[in-house]
Design a protein around this motif. Structure first.
Motif, PDB file in Angstrom:
ATOM      1  N   SER A  43      -4.107 -13.443  43.678  1.00 55.92           N
ATOM      2  CA  SER A  43      -3.326 -12.659  42.724  1.00 55.92           C
ATOM      3  C   SER A  43      -2.560 -11.544  43.423  1.00 55.92           C
ATOM      4  O   SER A  43      -2.986 -11.044  44.483  1.00 55.92           O
ATOM      5  N   LEU A  44      -1.470 -11.165  42.813  1.00 54.57           N
ATOM      6  CA  LEU A  44      -0.704 -10.000  43.232  1.00 54.57           C
ATOM      7  C   LEU A  44      -0.128  -9.353  41.983  1.00 54.57           C
ATOM      8  O   LEU A  44       0.130 -10.049  40.987  1.00 54.57           O
ATOM      9  N   ARG A  45       0.099  -8.059  42.056  1.00 54.80           N
ATOM     10  CA  ARG A  45       0.793  -7.370  40.973  1.00 54.80           C
ATOM     11  C   ARG A  45       2.010  -6.662  41.540  1.00 54.80           C
ATOM     12  O   ARG A  45       1.883  -5.817  42.437  1.00 54.80           O
ATOM     13  N   LEU A  46       3.152  -7.025  41.026  1.00 56.45           N
ATOM     14  CA  LEU A  46       4.391  -6.387  41.413  1.00 56.45           C
ATOM     15  C   LEU A  46       4.715  -5.265  40.432  1.00 56.45           C
ATOM     16  O   LEU A  46       4.435  -5.374  39.233  1.00 56.45           O
ATOM     17  N   SER A  47       5.313  -4.225  40.959  1.00 51.85           N
ATOM     18  CA  SER A  47       5.757  -3.116  40.130  1.00 51.85           C
ATOM     19  C   SER A  47       7.249  -2.915  40.315  1.00 51.85           C
ATOM     20  O   SER A  47       7.801  -3.200  41.383  1.00 51.85           O
ATOM     21  N   CYS A  48       7.877  -2.405  39.293  1.00 52.73           N
ATOM     22  CA  CYS A  48       9.302  -2.092  39.344  1.00 52.73           C
ATOM     23  C   CYS A  48       9.491  -0.748  38.662  1.00 52.73           C
ATOM     24  O   CYS A  48       9.377  -0.635  37.439  1.00 52.73           O
ATOM     25  N   ALA A  49       9.736   0.265  39.469  1.00 50.93           N
ATOM     26  CA  ALA A  49       9.904   1.613  38.942  1.00 50.93           C
ATOM     27  C   ALA A  49      11.372   1.879  38.653  1.00 50.93           C
ATOM     28  O   ALA A  49      12.231   1.656  39.516  1.00 50.93           O
ATOM     29  N   ALA A  50      11.653   2.348  37.464  1.00 48.17           N
ATOM     30  CA  ALA A  50      13.025   2.631  37.059  1.00 48.17           C
ATOM     31  C   ALA A  50      13.252   4.130  37.028  1.00 48.17           C
ATOM     32  O   ALA A  50      12.400   4.895  36.565  1.00 48.17           O
ATOM     33  N   SER A  51      14.369   4.537  37.534  1.00 47.02           N
ATOM     34  CA  SER A  51      14.751   5.949  37.481  1.00 47.02           C
ATOM     35  C   SER A  51      16.161   6.055  36.941  1.00 47.02           C
ATOM     36  O   SER A  51      16.954   5.119  37.027  1.00 47.02           O
TER      37      SER A  51
END
Length: 125
Positions: free
Chosen positions: A17-25
């Motif tokens: 498993s992996l968890r990707l994140s996408c931070a928006a600014s």
């Protein structure tokens, strides 16, 4: 102007498993679709799934039951939880935003005008 920054990629064995994140600014519009896409060298970019501003989530068939999209509105962050990974999931993964509509059409990447830089996911057997 919105900026998207992905993180969380890496190498994992098949079944992992992996968890990707996408931070928006920046300014976040009230109507949107946030999507996850992936691309392997020599092939076009493929929409994996997306979540719209009303919280509706869609996935392509090949990841249903294995991948989960979620968001934390307080943190302006989008996630892609990937379980039971397969070698064919190996790709560069991108998050992207479509601010022109409040529903997702992930089959049309041209609708997504804001993209992150991508994060590599490699699944080995």
């Amino acid at each position: 102007q919105v900026q998207l920054v992905e993180s969380g990629g890496g190498s994992v064995q098949a079944g992992g498993s992996l968890r990707l994140s996408c931070a928006a600014s920046g300014y976040i519009y009230s109507s949107y679709c946030l999507g996850w896409f992936r691309q392997v060298p020599g092939k076009g970019r493929e929409g994996v799934g997306g979540i719209d501003s009303d919280g509706r989530i869609i996935y392509i068939d090949s990841v249903k039951g294995r991948f989960t999209i979620s968001r934390d509105s307080a943190k302006n962050t989008l996630y892609l939880q990937m379980n039971s990974l397969k070698r064919e999931d190996t790709a560069m993964y991108y998050c992207a935003a479509d601010f022109a509509r409040d529903y997702c059409i992930i089959s049309s990447q041209d609708l997504f005008t804001t993209w992150g830089q991508g994060t590599q996911v490699t699944v080995s057997s």
